[in-house]
Write a protein that holds these residues in place. Structure first.
Motif, mmCIF file in Angstrom:
data_model
loop_
_atom_site.group_PDB
_atom_site.id
_atom_site.type_symbol
_atom_site.label_atom_id
_atom_site.label_comp_id
_atom_site.label_asym_id
_atom_site.label_seq_id
_atom_site.Cartn_x
_atom_site.Cartn_y
_atom_site.Cartn_z
ATOM 1 N N ASN A 1 37.217 14.794 -21.780
ATOM 2 C CA ASN A 1 38.085 14.031 -22.129
ATOM 3 C C ASN A 1 38.777 13.123 -21.056
ATOM 4 O OD1 ASN A 1 38.030 15.048 -24.694
ATOM 5 N ND2 ASN A 1 39.864 16.630 -24.238
ATOM 6 N N ASN A 2 38.479 13.411 -19.718
ATOM 7 C CA ASN A 2 38.807 12.503 -18.697
ATOM 8 C C ASN A 2 37.660 11.560 -18.409
ATOM 9 O OD1 ASN A 2 40.997 11.659 -17.417
ATOM 10 N ND2 ASN A 2 41.542 13.616 -16.272
ATOM 11 N N SER A 3 36.684 11.480 -19.149
ATOM 12 C CA SER A 3 35.340 10.864 -18.772
ATOM 13 C C SER A 3 34.663 11.242 -17.600
ATOM 14 C CB SER A 3 35.670 9.278 -18.970
ATOM 15 O OG SER A 3 36.210 8.911 -20.170
ATOM 16 N N ASN A 4 35.054 12.479 -16.940
ATOM 17 C CA ASN A 4 33.911 12.778 -15.845
ATOM 18 C C ASN A 4 32.729 13.654 -16.467
ATOM 19 O OD1 ASN A 4 33.029 14.229 -13.543
ATOM 20 N ND2 ASN A 4 35.080 14.154 -12.567
ATOM 21 N N GLN B 1 48.594 5.949 -20.411
ATOM 22 C CA GLN B 1 47.086 6.506 -20.635
ATOM 23 C C GLN B 1 47.201 6.279 -22.293
ATOM 24 O OE1 GLN B 1 46.761 10.224 -18.798
ATOM 25 N NE2 GLN B 1 45.605 9.239 -17.291
ATOM 26 N N LEU B 2 46.015 5.982 -22.671
ATOM 27 C CA LEU B 2 45.766 5.950 -24.342
ATOM 28 C C LEU B 2 44.688 7.002 -24.530
ATOM 29 C CD1 LEU B 2 46.057 4.361 -26.890
ATOM 30 C CD2 LEU B 2 43.877 3.131 -26.283
ATOM 31 N N ILE B 3 45.193 7.812 -25.442
ATOM 32 C CA ILE B 3 44.535 8.976 -25.731
ATOM 33 C C ILE B 3 44.060 8.971 -27.329
ATOM 34 C CG2 ILE B 3 44.366 11.665 -25.651
ATOM 35 C CD1 ILE B 3 46.741 11.463 -23.716
ATOM 36 N N ASP B 4 42.824 9.567 -27.678
ATOM 37 C CA ASP B 4 42.413 9.272 -29.099
ATOM 38 C C ASP B 4 42.592 10.685 -29.828
ATOM 39 O OD1 ASP B 4 40.220 11.262 -28.371
ATOM 40 O OD2 ASP B 4 38.864 9.706 -28.450
ATOM 41 N N LYS C 1 40.673 12.869 -25.939
ATOM 42 C CA LYS C 1 40.017 11.956 -24.824
ATOM 43 C C LYS C 1 40.820 10.812 -24.333
ATOM 44 C CE LYS C 1 35.456 10.145 -23.590
ATOM 45 N NZ LYS C 1 35.329 10.934 -22.750
ATOM 46 N N ILE C 2 40.927 10.671 -23.037
ATOM 47 C CA ILE C 2 41.722 9.477 -22.439
ATOM 48 C C ILE C 2 40.482 8.409 -22.368
ATOM 49 C CG2 ILE C 2 42.528 8.410 -20.379
ATOM 50 C CD1 ILE C 2 43.264 11.546 -19.764
ATOM 51 N N ILE C 3 40.826 7.364 -23.158
ATOM 52 C CA ILE C 3 39.925 6.152 -23.418
ATOM 53 C C ILE C 3 40.321 5.020 -22.655
ATOM 54 C CG2 ILE C 3 39.045 7.179 -25.525
ATOM 55 C CD1 ILE C 3 41.068 5.377 -27.148
ATOM 56 N N ASP C 4 41.593 4.849 -22.178
ATOM 57 C CA ASP C 4 41.944 3.729 -21.276
ATOM 58 C C ASP C 4 43.352 3.974 -20.613
ATOM 59 O OD1 ASP C 4 41.866 1.159 -20.564
ATOM 60 O OD2 ASP C 4 42.300 0.062 -22.297
ATOM 61 N N GLU C 5 43.268 3.485 -19.584
ATOM 62 C CA GLU C 5 44.620 3.427 -18.493
ATOM 63 C C GLU C 5 44.962 2.442 -17.779
ATOM 64 O OE1 GLU C 5 44.501 7.214 -16.204
ATOM 65 O OE2 GLU C 5 44.616 5.813 -14.252
ATOM 66 N N VAL C 6 46.302 1.922 -17.748
ATOM 67 C CA VAL C 6 46.766 0.792 -17.038
ATOM 68 C C VAL C 6 47.938 1.413 -16.291
ATOM 69 C CG1 VAL C 6 46.000 -0.905 -18.810
ATOM 70 C CG2 VAL C 6 48.339 0.291 -19.184
ATOM 71 N N VAL C 7 48.550 0.365 -15.478
ATOM 72 C CA VAL C 7 49.645 0.765 -14.302
ATOM 73 C C VAL C 7 50.326 -0.515 -14.863
ATOM 74 C CG1 VAL C 7 50.372 1.205 -12.348
ATOM 75 C CG2 VAL C 7 48.280 2.105 -12.863
ATOM 76 N N ASP D 1 42.888 2.197 -38.246
ATOM 77 C CA ASP D 1 42.942 3.286 -39.170
ATOM 78 C C ASP D 1 42.992 4.591 -38.313
ATOM 79 O OD1 ASP D 1 43.623 4.375 -41.628
ATOM 80 O OD2 ASP D 1 41.459 4.464 -42.142
ATOM 81 N N LYS D 2 43.308 4.734 -37.233
ATOM 82 C CA LYS D 2 43.125 5.741 -36.318
ATOM 83 C C LYS D 2 44.470 6.309 -35.727
ATOM 84 C CE LYS D 2 38.056 5.433 -34.958
ATOM 85 N NZ LYS D 2 37.130 5.582 -34.116
ATOM 86 N N PRO D 3 44.614 7.654 -35.350
ATOM 87 C CA PRO D 3 45.668 8.090 -34.795
ATOM 88 C C PRO D 3 45.655 8.063 -33.212
ATOM 89 C CG PRO D 3 44.536 10.051 -35.229
ATOM 90 C CD PRO D 3 43.680 8.997 -36.101
ATOM 91 N N TYR D 4 46.418 7.619 -32.416
ATOM 92 C CA TYR D 4 46.445 7.660 -31.111
ATOM 93 C C TYR D 4 47.781 8.300 -30.377
ATOM 94 C CZ TYR D 4 42.764 4.192 -31.279
ATOM 95 O OH TYR D 4 41.358 3.657 -31.589
ATOM 96 N N THR D 5 47.854 8.808 -29.197
ATOM 97 C CA THR D 5 48.924 9.298 -28.301
ATOM 98 C C THR D 5 48.610 8.287 -27.062
ATOM 99 O OG1 THR D 5 48.510 11.449 -29.069
ATOM 100 C CG2 THR D 5 49.657 11.116 -27.127
ATOM 101 N N VAL D 6 50.026 7.815 -26.586
ATOM 102 C CA VAL D 6 50.143 6.874 -25.485
ATOM 103 C C VAL D 6 51.028 7.819 -24.417
ATOM 104 C CG1 VAL D 6 51.446 4.872 -24.363
ATOM 105 C CG2 VAL D 6 50.305 4.877 -26.871
ATOM 106 N N LEU D 7 50.603 8.156 -23.331
ATOM 107 C CA LEU D 7 51.321 9.018 -22.568
ATOM 108 C C LEU D 7 51.534 8.434 -21.250
ATOM 109 C CD1 LEU D 7 51.691 12.006 -21.544
ATOM 110 C CD2 LEU D 7 49.431 12.289 -20.565
ATOM 111 N N ALA D 8 52.925 8.461 -20.787
ATOM 112 C CA ALA D 8 53.348 7.696 -19.490
ATOM 113 C C ALA D 8 53.690 8.643 -18.510
ATOM 114 C CB ALA D 8 54.386 6.546 -19.995
ATOM 115 N N ALA D 9 53.492 8.210 -17.128
ATOM 116 C CA ALA D 9 53.550 9.271 -16.060
ATOM 117 C C ALA D 9 54.023 8.398 -14.764
ATOM 118 C CB ALA D 9 52.536 10.130 -15.864
ATOM 119 N N LYS D 10 55.191 8.535 -14.146
ATOM 120 C CA LYS D 10 55.443 8.285 -12.832
ATOM 121 C C LYS D 10 56.146 9.237 -12.015
ATOM 122 C CE LYS D 10 58.630 4.696 -11.208
ATOM 123 N NZ LYS D 10 57.638 3.773 -10.301
#
Length: 637
Positions: free
Chosen positions: A63-66, A450-453, A457-463, A477-486
């Motif tokens: 999910n972290n694309s590793n 982070q954008l999570i499908d 799976k984390i599919i994108d990330e910005v700061v 037509d899809k569900p997503y979760t947006v996760l913020a961390a600092k």
């Protein structure tokens, strides 16, 4: 005695590993993959490397694309345990392909095929070749299909588009001839052509329809459904069976059948019209289309020996201009119903219309990989909006532009049959918002968003920058979760489900709760079970915030206060709260924090209640639990 001590150590170690696994699960379920990986790998070190932990490690890295790490942990799970669920084999294959290990991926693909027959993902499975149109036909809403009823449609029948050299050819009964066809009381069909111009914005504009070579091609009867060779010099088309004197020919039952004719381009005129040798007076032959190399002609016929009412056949076109024997395409394509209007796209996909398969009603458009070297040739209904509850047929697509045409007699049209143009584009939206601090509404920069499908799976990330804004491009037509961390803030997450409205901008602002307030590290209450001092998994989850702050600030020191509710004897509660404070301290130390940084861990029993639930006062469990809490005071900054 040594044996007993050793056994106790083993039990304690196993118990600790089990607790870490539960805590890791908590982080995993909340998309905290980095923390989950740390805890799972610690559990493996402690001997808790069971199938659950190994596959979870695989999932966390996947999910972290590793992919390299995912391959390692999935591979370890598959090598050490039997009966691993097919889902993990599937992800293992994906990960192997991602790192270029196609040979090993193929080995596991075969194993998955054997173990998981009927799995829809195995049909044409190739993660390296994701086709936009395949997404559409699999009923995904990742694309937008724009359909237009063309302005040049008439009140009568118009259908059967074919494009060659920016000219659109079609059949129409718009003739001014007073002679009408008894079947639909419309004039007989003729072949028309119209100029097509491509605009810079991808749209098309059209000239005025004109009949092609009216004297040589069009007669007093039906002509329709053409195919033109790549060099533009030969045209095949359908016509009523007529004599040299341009009169209809009938069989013994008084029926006129269709036949395929060939015309040659001489100068700028179509001429030298001749009937093909495999026509017959006693059955119909029509709807021609050519293979990409022009060496095979496909057509529709109701001749004897077929499977259904009308079948699709092929004949080879020899170099000397002769034709091979007609061959039925068999039950890979044909049914007991009607198969009609074949068309072969540039990517060698075979399209046709049928009423013999599960459909939306009457004729539907289907596609098949029968002409490709594919593992499946089973026809697939291409679905709405191409198909409807009416006749939908004569499909044409330019795979370079994803533009094309189809015909339908759906009721919103201008005539009995109409030509519809379509374009296929990706359906995309955006989700954007501003990240602020919860209490002060201050805009926060340096927040990792982070954008999570829906699979986690984390599919994108910005700061975020000074404006606190984040933007993600997302699918429809899809569900997503947006996760913020600092650092020094609690993670926050919000969910959103997109619609199928193209280019919609979704606004989703986020707020982060600061962990440091004045002289405290403030987290959600650390609750304990009644009369217990054990650290619960939910408490461990919250205590990880304390661990993170102390790791971020290596010079920071704290003191811990723990409190109980009023139930039980006062002295007992004082001791209980002290045990709880020290359990809290011990957990933090177990996570690698130097013990010297915790100046004290002290219990205060029931001496500082937060509500009126003192001795003898009847309160609910929730009210009592509010008093079972811990505080974390910062001794120095």
């Amino acid at each position: 005695m040594k044996i007993k001590i050793l056994a106790l150590v083993i039990i304690l170690s196993s118990s600790f590993a089990f607790a870490q696994t539960k805590l890791a699960d908590k982080f995993f379920e909340n998309y905290g993959y980095v923390k989950a990986i740390e805890l799972y790998e610690k559990a493996v070190e402690k001997g808790k490397g069971d199938a659950h932990v190994l596959t979870r490690l695989g999932d966390a890295y996947y999910n972290n694309s590793n992919s390299e790490k995912a391959v390692y942990w999935y591979g370890k799970a598959l090598s050490e345990y039997k009966n691993i669920e097919a889902e993990y084999i599937y992800k293992y294959i994906q990960s192997l392909r991602s790192i270029g290990n196609y040979e090993e991926a193929d080995v596991w693909f075969k194993k998955l095929s054997e173990a998981q027959q009927g799995d829809s993902r195995l049909k044409g499975y190739n993660p390296d070749e994701i086709d936009l149109f395949d997404k559409l036909t699999s009923k995904n809403n990742d694309v937008v299909v724009t359909i237009k009823n063309l302005d040049f449609n008439s009140e009568n029948s118009d259908f059967g588009s074919f494009v060659h050299n920016n000219t659109l050819y079609f059949a129409s009964s718009r003739s001014d001839d007073n002679k009408v066809y008894n079947w639909n009381k419309e004039p007989f069909l003729d072949i028309f052509q119209i100029d097509v111009k491509d605009g810079e914005d991808g749209t098309q504009s059209y000239g005025s329809p004109i009949q092609i070579n009216a004297e040589d091609i069009n007669t007093n009867y039906h002509e329709a459904s053409i195919a033109i060779t790549n060099d533009g010099k030969t045209m095949y088309f359908t016509r009523d069976n007529t004599s040299k004197r341009n009169r209809l020919k009938y069989d013994k039952d008084g029926t006129t059948h269709l036949q395929i004719y060939k015309a040659t381009l001489v100068g700028e005129q179509w001429s030298k019209v001749e009937a093909l040798p495999f026509n017959d007076d006693y059955f119909s032959t029509g709807h021609p289309t050519l293979s990409r190399d022009n060496k095979t002609l496909y057509f529709v016929s109701d001749r004897d020996g077929g499977i259904g009412q009308t079948d699709i056949y092929s004949v080879s076109i020899n170099d000397d201009g002769t034709y091979g024997p007609p061959e039925n395409l068999g039950d890979d394509i044909n049914t007991e119903g009607r198969e009609m209007f074949p068309f072969i796209s540039k990517d060698n996909t075979f399209y046709f219309s049928s009423d013999g398969y599960l459909n939306l009603g009457l004729l539907d458009i289907f596609k098949s990989n029968i002409l490709k070297d594919e593992s499946t040739t089973e026809p697939v209904n291409i679905g709405a909006p191409f198909n409807s509850g009416y006749d939908d047929f004569a499909y044409f697509i330019d795979t370079d532009t994803q533009n094309g045409y189809f015909s339908s007699n759906r009721p919103e049209g201008k005539g009995s049959d109409d030509i519809y143009s379509y374009s296929i584009t990706e359906c995309n939206q955006q989700v954007t918002g501003v990240v602020r601090e919860d209490r002060t509404d201050i805009i926060l920069s340096d927040v990792k968003v982070q954008l999570i499908d829906e699979t986690g799976k984390i599919i994108d990330e910005v700061v975020t920058k000074e404006d606190g804004v984040y933007v993600f491009d997302i699918e429809c037509d899809k569900p997503y979760t947006v996760l913020a961390a600092k650092p020094d803030y609690k993670d926050t997450k919000e969910t959103i489900t997109t619609t199928n409205e193209n280019e919609k901008i979704n606004t989703l602002d986020l707020t982060l709760i600061p962990l440091i307030r004045d002289n405290q590290i403030v987290i959600n209450p650390i609750f304990f079970d009644f009369d217990k001092s054990d650290i619960r998994t939910d408490a461990e989850y919250e205590l990880e915030n304390i661990v993170d702050v102390l790791r971020k600030h290596p010079e920071m020191m704290i003191k811990i206060e723990s409190h109980t509710d009023s139930r039980g004897r006062d002295k007992y509660n004082m001791k209980l709260s002290d045990r709880r404070a020290k359990s809290t301290r011990d957990y933090i130390i177990s996570r690698g924090v130097d013990a010297n940084r915790i100046k004290s861990a002290e219990g205060f029993g029931e001496t500082k209640l937060l509500n009126g639930c003192s001795n003898g006062v009847k309160c609910s469990e929730e009210e009592h639990q509010l008093n079972r809490r811990s505080y974390f005071f910062i001794v120095n900054r």
